[in-house]
Design a protein around this motif. Structure first.
Motif, PDB file in Angstrom:
ATOM      1  N   SER A 251      11.007   3.951 -11.793  1.00 61.19           N
ATOM      2  CA  SER A 251      11.932   2.975 -12.376  1.00 61.19           C
ATOM      3  C   SER A 251      12.687   2.202 -11.302  1.00 61.19           C
ATOM      4  CB  SER A 251      12.930   3.676 -13.302  1.00 61.19           C
ATOM      5  OG  SER A 251      13.760   4.564 -12.570  1.00 61.19           O
ATOM      6  N   GLN A 252      12.676   2.711 -10.065  1.00 62.35           N
ATOM      7  CA  GLN A 252      13.383   2.044  -8.968  1.00 62.35           C
ATOM      8  C   GLN A 252      12.567   0.928  -8.319  1.00 62.35           C
ATOM      9  OE1 GLN A 252      15.234   4.868  -6.143  1.00 62.35           O
ATOM     10  NE2 GLN A 252      14.842   6.487  -7.626  1.00 62.35           N
ATOM     11  N   LEU A 253      11.334   0.728  -8.777  1.00 63.05           N
ATOM     12  CA  LEU A 253      10.463  -0.271  -8.167  1.00 63.05           C
ATOM     13  C   LEU A 253      11.144  -1.647  -8.173  1.00 63.05           C
ATOM     14  CD1 LEU A 253       7.505   0.042  -7.068  1.00 63.05           C
ATOM     15  CD2 LEU A 253       6.762  -1.100  -9.154  1.00 63.05           C
ATOM     16  N   GLY A 254      11.197  -2.280  -6.997  1.00 65.98           N
ATOM     17  CA  GLY A 254      12.008  -3.475  -6.817  1.00 65.98           C
ATOM     18  C   GLY A 254      11.294  -4.777  -7.070  1.00 65.98           C
ATOM     19  N   CYS A 255      10.712  -4.936  -8.258  1.00 67.22           N
ATOM     20  CA  CYS A 255      10.107  -6.208  -8.647  1.00 67.22           C
ATOM     21  C   CYS A 255      10.095  -6.269 -10.165  1.00 67.22           C
ATOM     22  CB  CYS A 255       8.708  -6.366  -8.076  1.00 67.22           C
ATOM     23  SG  CYS A 255       7.554  -5.067  -8.562  1.00 67.22           S
ATOM     24  N   SER A 256       9.742  -7.441 -10.695  1.00 66.26           N
ATOM     25  CA  SER A 256       9.807  -7.650 -12.140  1.00 66.26           C
ATOM     26  C   SER A 256       8.463  -7.532 -12.832  1.00 66.26           C
ATOM     27  CB  SER A 256      10.393  -9.040 -12.443  1.00 66.26           C
ATOM     28  OG  SER A 256      11.683  -9.167 -11.897  1.00 66.26           O
ATOM     29  N   ARG A 257       7.375  -7.700 -12.081  1.00 68.27           N
ATOM     30  CA  ARG A 257       6.044  -7.667 -12.678  1.00 68.27           C
ATOM     31  C   ARG A 257       5.098  -6.925 -11.747  1.00 68.27           C
ATOM     32  NH1 ARG A 257       3.839 -12.700 -12.636  1.00 68.27           N
ATOM     33  NH2 ARG A 257       2.247 -11.989 -14.083  1.00 68.27           N
ATOM     34  N   VAL A 258       4.137  -6.195 -12.326  1.00 74.94           N
ATOM     35  CA  VAL A 258       3.158  -5.447 -11.537  1.00 74.94           C
ATOM     36  C   VAL A 258       1.787  -5.593 -12.196  1.00 74.94           C
ATOM     37  CG1 VAL A 258       2.371  -3.121 -10.879  1.00 74.94           C
ATOM     38  CG2 VAL A 258       4.771  -3.763 -10.561  1.00 74.94           C
ATOM     39  N   LEU A 259       0.766  -5.747 -11.366  1.00 72.16           N
ATOM     40  CA  LEU A 259      -0.619  -5.679 -11.802  1.00 72.16           C
ATOM     41  C   LEU A 259      -1.307  -4.578 -11.008  1.00 72.16           C
ATOM     42  CD1 LEU A 259      -3.269  -6.676 -13.160  1.00 72.16           C
ATOM     43  CD2 LEU A 259      -3.460  -8.344 -11.296  1.00 72.16           C
ATOM     44  N   VAL A 260      -1.922  -3.627 -11.723  1.00 72.29           N
ATOM     45  CA  VAL A 260      -2.714  -2.563 -11.102  1.00 72.29           C
ATOM     46  C   VAL A 260      -4.172  -2.794 -11.476  1.00 72.29           C
ATOM     47  CG1 VAL A 260      -3.103  -0.082 -10.888  1.00 72.29           C
ATOM     48  CG2 VAL A 260      -0.787  -0.947 -11.321  1.00 72.29           C
ATOM     49  N   SER A 261      -5.046  -2.862 -10.469  1.00 73.12           N
ATOM     50  CA  SER A 261      -6.473  -3.078 -10.715  1.00 73.12           C
ATOM     51  C   SER A 261      -7.274  -1.935 -10.106  1.00 73.12           C
ATOM     52  CB  SER A 261      -6.924  -4.411 -10.101  1.00 73.12           C
ATOM     53  OG  SER A 261      -8.304  -4.625 -10.307  1.00 73.12           O
ATOM     54  N   VAL A 262      -8.243  -1.426 -10.867  1.00 71.74           N
ATOM     55  CA  VAL A 262      -9.097  -0.343 -10.385  1.00 71.74           C
ATOM     56  C   VAL A 262     -10.552  -0.701 -10.627  1.00 71.74           C
ATOM     57  CG1 VAL A 262      -7.310   1.387 -10.851  1.00 71.74           C
ATOM     58  CG2 VAL A 262      -9.088   0.960 -12.560  1.00 71.74           C
ATOM     59  N   ALA A 263     -11.455   0.050  -9.984  1.00 73.17           N
ATOM     60  CA  ALA A 263     -12.894  -0.129 -10.159  1.00 73.17           C
ATOM     61  C   ALA A 263     -13.476   1.134 -10.778  1.00 73.17           C
ATOM     62  CB  ALA A 263     -13.569  -0.426  -8.818  1.00 73.17           C
ATOM     63  N   GLY A 264     -14.401   0.950 -11.727  1.00 68.84           N
ATOM     64  CA  GLY A 264     -14.899   2.057 -12.531  1.00 68.84           C
ATOM     65  C   GLY A 264     -15.563   3.181 -11.759  1.00 68.84           C
ATOM     66  N   ASN A 265     -16.191   2.876 -10.610  1.00 69.40           N
ATOM     67  CA  ASN A 265     -16.876   3.897  -9.822  1.00 69.40           C
ATOM     68  C   ASN A 265     -16.097   4.330  -8.587  1.00 69.40           C
ATOM     69  OD1 ASN A 265     -18.962   3.685 -11.653  1.00 69.40           O
ATOM     70  ND2 ASN A 265     -20.253   2.411 -10.352  1.00 69.40           N
ATOM     71  N   ASP A 266     -14.837   3.979  -8.526  1.00 66.78           N
ATOM     72  CA  ASP A 266     -13.993   4.310  -7.376  1.00 66.78           C
ATOM     73  C   ASP A 266     -13.335   5.669  -7.598  1.00 66.78           C
ATOM     74  OD1 ASP A 266     -12.207   4.394  -5.262  1.00 66.78           O
ATOM     75  OD2 ASP A 266     -11.181   2.519  -5.774  1.00 66.78           O
ATOM     76  N   PRO A 267     -13.458   6.621  -6.647  1.00 65.30           N
ATOM     77  CA  PRO A 267     -12.786   7.912  -6.825  1.00 65.30           C
ATOM     78  C   PRO A 267     -11.265   7.797  -6.933  1.00 65.30           C
ATOM     79  CG  PRO A 267     -13.648   7.687  -4.577  1.00 65.30           C
ATOM     80  CD  PRO A 267     -14.226   6.567  -5.378  1.00 65.30           C
ATOM     81  N   LEU A 268     -10.703   6.659  -6.562  1.00 65.62           N
ATOM     82  CA  LEU A 268      -9.265   6.456  -6.650  1.00 65.62           C
ATOM     83  C   LEU A 268      -8.816   5.904  -8.004  1.00 65.62           C
ATOM     84  CD1 LEU A 268      -8.680   4.837  -3.137  1.00 65.62           C
ATOM     85  CD2 LEU A 268      -8.064   7.156  -3.819  1.00 65.62           C
ATOM     86  N   LYS A 269      -9.755   5.624  -8.896  1.00 62.99           N
ATOM     87  CA  LYS A 269      -9.398   4.885 -10.114  1.00 62.99           C
ATOM     88  C   LYS A 269      -8.435   5.647 -11.020  1.00 62.99           C
ATOM     89  CE  LYS A 269     -13.002   6.327 -13.364  1.00 62.99           C
ATOM     90  NZ  LYS A 269     -13.972   5.876 -14.372  1.00 62.99           N
ATOM     91  N   ASP A 270      -8.627   6.967 -11.174  1.00 65.52           N
ATOM     92  CA  ASP A 270      -7.779   7.711 -12.106  1.00 65.52           C
ATOM     93  C   ASP A 270      -6.346   7.812 -11.599  1.00 65.52           C
ATOM     94  OD1 ASP A 270      -9.688   8.271 -14.154  1.00 65.52           O
ATOM     95  OD2 ASP A 270     -10.639   9.681 -12.793  1.00 65.52           O
ATOM     96  N   ARG A 271      -6.192   7.877 -10.284  1.00 64.27           N
ATOM     97  CA  ARG A 271      -4.850   7.898  -9.710  1.00 64.27           C
ATOM     98  C   ARG A 271      -4.183   6.537  -9.922  1.00 64.27           C
ATOM     99  NH1 ARG A 271      -2.612  12.795  -7.654  1.00 64.27           N
ATOM    100  NH2 ARG A 271      -4.751  13.288  -7.086  1.00 64.27           N
ATOM    101  N   GLY A 272      -4.956   5.448  -9.828  1.00 59.08           N
ATOM    102  CA  GLY A 272      -4.410   4.123 -10.099  1.00 59.08           C
ATOM    103  C   GLY A 272      -3.990   3.958 -11.545  1.00 59.08           C
ATOM    104  N   ARG A 273      -4.827   4.482 -12.470  1.00 59.08           N
ATOM    105  CA  ARG A 273      -4.461   4.419 -13.887  1.00 59.08           C
ATOM    106  C   ARG A 273      -3.213   5.252 -14.161  1.00 59.08           C
ATOM    107  NH1 ARG A 273      -6.341   3.102 -18.816  1.00 59.08           N
ATOM    108  NH2 ARG A 273      -8.378   2.385 -18.083  1.00 59.08           N
ATOM    109  N   LEU A 274      -3.117   6.426 -13.532  1.00 58.36           N
ATOM    110  CA  LEU A 274      -1.937   7.264 -13.711  1.00 58.36           C
ATOM    111  C   LEU A 274      -0.678   6.533 -13.239  1.00 58.36           C
ATOM    112  CD1 LEU A 274      -0.673  10.007 -14.445  1.00 58.36           C
ATOM    113  CD2 LEU A 274      -1.203  10.771 -12.113  1.00 58.36           C
TER     114      LEU A 274
END
Length: 324
Positions: A251-274
């Motif tokens: 909640s302390q994130l210092g901006c008004s808008r965020v976009l998170v993008s992930v790739a379906g075969n990336d091992p990092l994708k679930d952490r990005g979705r979380l």
């Protein structure tokens, strides 16, 4: 050469090898290229500027081709961009990032500042975070005018009411950490605020595996070992695991808008979705968007920059940077 100089301190194949005498071999990465005036494919111009004589940190500035009808009143959004590469390879001045930002700047019509932060292992974290924070301060100092140090492209074309952070992979990790610092401490008494931040394929990790993170032991080992060798922090430190038990509230994130993008075969994708899910639940009062591109791997939009799926990413980023 003395055999002791050949002793390896660590290696993460096929990425990097570091020797005990301090030498570092970066085994992959694209070539360094100069900036250009009016790139023939996009019309985007770029130039390099040293922003700190003490650290030697430089930035590459990008400006889209302006129409004849453009005036001094036609200010453009400002993107402060942090490149990826596991904090240890690639560069703000490399070919793939030059091509990437030429394309994004042309499509989004923004002024971009790509930060050449110092890399590990010669400069372990948190040095990259400090360099990127200092670069952000340098950019926003132009909103007030700083006699003798003003960069004309920022003075003339930058709309500091539309200030964005953006990054891919390790660069997206930097975006999060810079935005958290801005939310906790402000922007060093500047009146500017960060409007938005995008995180593409963010390098977040942790000791407890989630989702499909256990499906590829080879990639899992690389992601573990990169962090251990570029930083003094544990794998569950909030800097790499912002959803961990000891992490401050998103909640302390210092901006008004965020976009998170992930790739379906990336091992990092679930952490990005979380990260996206936890940000929505945190009480943060901004707007958050999510994009998943199926069937693609980590940083595919650099490797396959002309593909249809890469175009999906570029269009979404351009839309995010130009949202009213």
């Amino acid at each position: 050469m003395d055999s002791t100089n050949q002793e390896i301190a660590f290696e993460i194949l096929p990425i990097i090898r570091a020797y005990k005498d301090g030498r570092v071999e970066r085994l992959i990465g694209s070539e360094i290229v100069p900036p250009s005036l009016e790139d023939p494919e996009t019309g985007v111009s770029s130039k390099d500027i040293i922003i700190s004589q003490n650290s030697g940190v430089s930035v590459r500035l990008y400006l889209p081709k302006l129409t004849n009808s453009s005036s001094d009143q036609d200010k453009l959004p400002v993107l402060v961009y942090f490149h990826g590469g596991g904090f240890c390879i690639e560069s703000a001045f490399s070919l793939i990032h030059q091509k990437h930002l030429n394309r994004l700047v042309e499509k989004a019509k923004v002024v971009a500042v790509s930060v050449g932060y110092r890399k590990a292992p010669e400069y372990p974290l948190p040095i990259a975070y400090y360099d990127c924070w200092d670069a952000l301060q340098w950019v926003i100092s132009h909103s007030n005018g700083r006699s003798g140090f003003d960069e004309p492209w920022l003075i003339k074309y930058a709309d500091f009411n539309r200030l964005f952070l953006g990054g891919d992979s390790a660069g997206a990790n930097i975006v999060h950490n810079i935005a958290m610092r801005a939310g906790e401490n402000g922007l060093n008494n500047h009146s500017s605020k960060i409007l938005g931040a995008y995180l593409v394929h963010p390098y977040f990790w942790g000791s407890n595996r989630i989702g499909s993170e256990d499906s590829d032991p080879y990639q899992q080992d690389i992601l573990d070992r990169i962090w251990v060798n570029v930083s003094p922090y544990s794998i569950d430190d909030p800097k790499i695991n912002p959803m961990g038990p000891n992490a401050p509230s998103l909640s302390q994130l210092g901006c008004s808008r965020v976009l998170v993008s992930v790739a379906g075969n990336d091992p990092l994708k679930d952490r990005g979705r979380l990260y996206y899910d936890e940000l929505k639940k945190s009480g943060w009062e901004g707007e958050v968007e999510f994009l998943e591109v199926e069937g693609e791997g980590h940083a595919f939009h650099f490797v396959k920059c002309d593909s249809e799926n890469a175009e999906i990413v570029f269009i979404r980023l351009a839309s995010f940077l130009n949202h009213p």
